[in-house]
Design an enzyme around this catalytic site. Structure first.
Site, PDB file in Angstrom:
ATOM      1  N   SER A 182       5.672  42.199  40.790  1.00 29.95           N
ATOM      2  CA  SER A 182       6.398  42.450  42.024  1.00 29.95           C
ATOM      3  C   SER A 182       5.540  43.324  42.953  1.00 29.95           C
ATOM      4  O   SER A 182       4.429  42.929  43.304  1.00 29.95           O
ATOM      5  CB  SER A 182       7.755  43.082  41.709  1.00 29.95           C
ATOM      6  OG  SER A 182       8.622  43.000  42.811  1.00 29.95           O
ATOM      7  N   MET A 183       5.997  44.504  43.358  1.00 27.69           N
ATOM      8  CA  MET A 183       5.148  45.364  44.182  1.00 27.69           C
ATOM      9  C   MET A 183       3.818  45.635  43.485  1.00 27.69           C
ATOM     10  O   MET A 183       2.769  45.761  44.136  1.00 27.69           O
ATOM     11  CB  MET A 183       5.852  46.686  44.486  1.00 27.69           C
ATOM     12  CG  MET A 183       5.075  47.596  45.437  1.00 27.69           C
ATOM     13  SD  MET A 183       5.794  49.241  45.691  1.00 27.69           S
ATOM     14  CE  MET A 183       5.117  50.120  44.284  1.00 27.69           C
TER      15      MET A 183
END
Length: 255
Positions: free
Chosen positions: A90-91
């Site tokens: 994700s991030m």
């Protein structure tokens, strides 16, 4: 080894490649503990601990991707003494990608491989799913994504601990602007859940456009946090690639 920036959850092997892992928004190093344990002892896995959470809770969170990457580049530099790869979810996938670019800008050797999980490729128009400005929007997004944090959303005391790093990370994502540049020459493995509500498979596949070295796409059953249920399968994919890095690293050292 435990340090401010990286935690190790399994004893370090005497040799072999090193894998740096970067957690999702609001996540701490423990998010990749299960993957670390499954990869031991084939790899030395170091998981990033961002400021503002768990052992670094007293520190202010970094709410800018550029500042986070700059600090990580300095922390990674003394640990690049063997073949290494990056894994980001994700991030964390965005952090891994921008960290690779930063190491290149510094004239340093970069990772031999990038594992990019649960994240759409960056694009000039940005990512609409990152534009969250209120606590209510962030909490609604966490409920949508699921994962371990979802289980504490109704606990007021725990939410007081969880929200500051979440706010900072979503500020960092909201303000991030991809700067076009030459594609990387680093091979990629892209992983995505087939029912991820914020990362369409086509958007994940677009990472292929950001490297000249090829990108393999793995679509696994599950949502945004498919990794929680498919850790063994992901570990197998990562292990197979890291094994080839170890062989190539020994070959290079012998020349």
């Amino acid at each position: 080894m435990d340090s401010d920036w990286f935690h190790r959850f399994a004893p370090a092997p005497g040799g072999g490649p090193r894998l740096f892992c970067f957690p999702h928004a609001g996540g701490a190093a423990v998010a990749h503990r299960a993957l670390s344990l499954r990869l031991a002892p084939d790899a030395d896995v170091l998981v990033a601990q961002y400021p503002g959470r768990h052992s670094r809770r007293a520190e202010p969170s970094l709410d800018d991707i550029g500042r986070l990457v700059d600090a990580l580049a300095s922390a990674v530099a003394p640990l690049c003494d063997r073949p290494f790869a990056f894994f980001g979810h994700s991030m964390g996938a965005l952090v891994a990608y921008e960290l690779t670019r930063e190491l290149e800008r510094r004239g340093m050797s970069g990772p031999r491989h990038l594992f990019l999980s649960g994240r759409a490729a960056p694009a000039p128009h940005g990512n609409g799913f990152d534009r969250l400005t209120t606590d209510e929007e962030i909490i609604a997004r966490i409920r949508l994504l699921g994962g371990t944090v979802d289980g504490i959303l109704d606990n007021t005391e725990l939410m007081e601990i969880v929200m500051p790093p979440l706010r900072a990370d979503y500020r960092a994502l909201r303000s991030y602007a991809w700067r076009p540049g030459p594609p990387l020459d680093t091979p990629m493995t892209v992983l995505v859940g087939d029912s991820d509500p914020v990362v369409p498979v086509a958007s994940a596949a677009a990472w292929r456009e950001l490297t000249t070295a090829g990108a393999a796409l793995h679509t696994l059953p599950g949502g945004h946090f498919y990794l929680d249920e498919r850790t063994e399968e992901v570990a197998g994919i990562v292990r197979a690639t890291l094994g080839s890095l170890a062989v190539s690293g020994r070959t290079a050292d012998a020349v």
